[in-house]
Design a protein around this motif. Structure first.
Motif, PDB file in Angstrom:
ATOM      1  N   VAL A 125      20.524 -32.174 -25.901  1.00  0.00           N
ATOM      2  CA  VAL A 125      19.256 -32.617 -26.472  1.00  0.00           C
ATOM      3  C   VAL A 125      19.161 -34.137 -26.434  1.00  0.00           C
ATOM      4  CG1 VAL A 125      17.818 -32.651 -28.547  1.00  0.00           C
ATOM      5  CG2 VAL A 125      19.072 -30.568 -27.928  1.00  0.00           C
ATOM      6  N   ALA A 162      15.914 -24.074 -28.052  1.00  0.00           N
ATOM      7  CA  ALA A 162      15.141 -24.203 -29.291  1.00  0.00           C
ATOM      8  C   ALA A 162      15.313 -25.591 -29.899  1.00  0.00           C
ATOM      9  CB  ALA A 162      15.570 -23.126 -30.286  1.00  0.00           C
ATOM     10  N   ALA A 163      16.535 -26.113 -29.871  1.00  0.00           N
ATOM     11  CA  ALA A 163      16.778 -27.453 -30.426  1.00  0.00           C
ATOM     12  C   ALA A 163      16.051 -28.518 -29.619  1.00  0.00           C
ATOM     13  CB  ALA A 163      18.279 -27.731 -30.453  1.00  0.00           C
ATOM     14  N   ALA A 165      13.340 -28.039 -27.824  1.00  0.00           N
ATOM     15  CA  ALA A 165      11.893 -27.857 -27.997  1.00  0.00           C
ATOM     16  C   ALA A 165      11.377 -28.543 -29.250  1.00  0.00           C
ATOM     17  CB  ALA A 165      11.561 -26.365 -28.037  1.00  0.00           C
ATOM     18  N   GLU A 166      12.238 -28.760 -30.229  1.00  0.00           N
ATOM     19  CA  GLU A 166      11.820 -29.435 -31.447  1.00  0.00           C
ATOM     20  C   GLU A 166      11.566 -30.932 -31.223  1.00  0.00           C
ATOM     21  OE1 GLU A 166      14.751 -28.655 -34.425  1.00  0.00           O
ATOM     22  OE2 GLU A 166      14.240 -26.515 -34.598  1.00  0.00           O
ATOM     23  N   GLN A 167      12.114 -31.481 -30.122  1.00  0.00           N
ATOM     24  CA  GLN A 167      11.993 -32.925 -29.904  1.00  0.00           C
ATOM     25  C   GLN A 167      11.322 -33.305 -28.587  1.00  0.00           C
ATOM     26  OE1 GLN A 167      15.280 -35.464 -31.195  1.00  0.00           O
ATOM     27  NE2 GLN A 167      16.458 -33.627 -31.698  1.00  0.00           N
ATOM     28  N   THR A 169       8.275 -33.248 -25.987  1.00  0.00           N
ATOM     29  CA  THR A 169       6.826 -33.038 -25.993  1.00  0.00           C
ATOM     30  C   THR A 169       6.256 -32.934 -24.581  1.00  0.00           C
ATOM     31  OG1 THR A 169       6.455 -35.436 -26.103  1.00  0.00           O
ATOM     32  CG2 THR A 169       6.553 -34.227 -28.193  1.00  0.00           C
ATOM     33  N   GLY A 191      10.526 -21.921 -26.811  1.00  0.00           N
ATOM     34  CA  GLY A 191       9.822 -23.194 -26.760  1.00  0.00           C
ATOM     35  C   GLY A 191       9.779 -23.852 -25.406  1.00  0.00           C
TER      36      GLY A 191
END
Length: 326
Positions: A125, A162-163, A165-167, A169, A191
């Motif tokens: 990530v 998933a991790a 996709a949280e950051q 864009t 995501g």
């Protein structure tokens, strides 16, 4: 199936054939493009920038649809002429590049000035966030299940995607362990905006490797891979054979890279793909081989994956929703 990835990279289906050494050649890439997915020529499979220009031209003879070029940039004592390969990509009019191996920032101004979109492959990530910050157009996030280099964090895709996709864009595709419509739907649910497949595309009629290797992938299980170079912090997932087991044994007993250099020579891996001898050297394959059971054409494969994904979304998953009472 429209996603931010298909919109930005101008392809019909959210499926990418990633760059693979010795495999990402014109026949496979053109077949992927003709099927509506995104194929990637592997720049460093070609011995010179001039040879890459010829392979790009050869691909254009086989398809009029978009395709890209993978440019893996690795530190080396005697590095290839990366800037010359980059210039060939630009001058050939290719509009999509997959970068990997190190920070793409030094190459972005030249690519973007020429209207080339850059998809950067990451295994963590933090590296994906950094690539987004320096201005790449898309991310390919590579989970621990993948063939080749999965990084050193050992995070499987279920969590990594998933991790990320949280950051992230910008458009993001998921790599490592994908081979069918179930994986595509799972990636979208986590995501991602699509999937990248290597091993699954190796096991198609158009892949330019020996039939024996394709049949070995079909016969292989998800447990039939080996992680080499772990003690050197340069982990790579490859097929389990006598050579990879010997490499692991030598390094586990305290050996260093010079002690295994002859065993892992790229020329031996190339012979595996050309001659079909699965024991001739090191060759990359992912754990996804455990769910690969046939050798279809690329067109059949892409059509099947998309149809299966659409069916899962519209029928099986939608059918799990309880009717809303009024």
């Amino acid at each position: 199936m429209r996603t931010p990835f298909t919109d930005v990279f101008d392809v019909e289906h959210p499926i990418v054939q990633g760059g693979m050494q010795w495999v990402g050649r014109a026949p496979l890439v053109a077949a992927v493009a003709n099927a509506g997915a995104l194929g990637m020529l592997t720049a460093l499979t070609q011995p010179t920038p001039e040879a890459l220009a010829q392979e790009i031209a050869r691909t254009r003879e086989l398809t009029d649809k978009p395709f890209g070029v993978n440019l893996t940039i690795l530190p080396s004592i005697t590095p290839p002429p990366y800037e010359e390969y980059r210039q060939v990509i630009i001058e050939s009019g290719v509009k999509i590049v997959e970068t990997a191996g190190s920070n793409p920032a030094p190459h972005l101004p030249s690519f973007h000035a020429a209207g080339v979109k850059v998809l950067h492959k990451c295994t963590s990530v933090r590296h994906a966030v950094k690539a987004q910050e320096v201005g790449v157009d898309g991310i390919s996030i590579d989970g621990f299940e993948c063939a080749g280099h999965p990084g050193e964090d050992d995070v499987p895709g279920l969590v990594l995607i998933a991790a990320a996709a949280e950051q992230i864009t910008i458009p993001m595709i998921a790599s490592g362990g994908f081979g069918d419509g179930r994986g595509l739907v799972a990636a979208l649910a986590l995501g991602a905006d699509g999937i990248n497949m290597g091993t699954r595309f190796m096991c198609t009629e158009e892949a330019p490797i020996h039939r024996n290797i394709k049949e070995a992938i079909v016969a292989g299980k998800e447990t039939d891979t080996e992680l080499i170079f772990r003690p050197l912090r340069n982990t790579a997932r490859v097929a389990r054979n006598t050579v990879s087991r010997e490499v692991v044994d030598i390094l586990n007993r305290g050996g260093r890279f010079p002690d295994v250099q002859a065993l892992v020579a790229g020329s031996r891996g190339r012979l595996v793909f050309e001659n079909g001898d699965t024991e001739a050297g090191i060759w990359t394959v992912g754990t996804v081989q455990g769910i690969i059971h046939d050798i279809p054409t690329v067109g059949e494969l892409v059509e099947r994956i998309v149809a299966e994904a659409e069916g899962l979304i519209s029928r099986r998953l939608a059918g799990m929703l309880a009717p809303v009472s009024v």
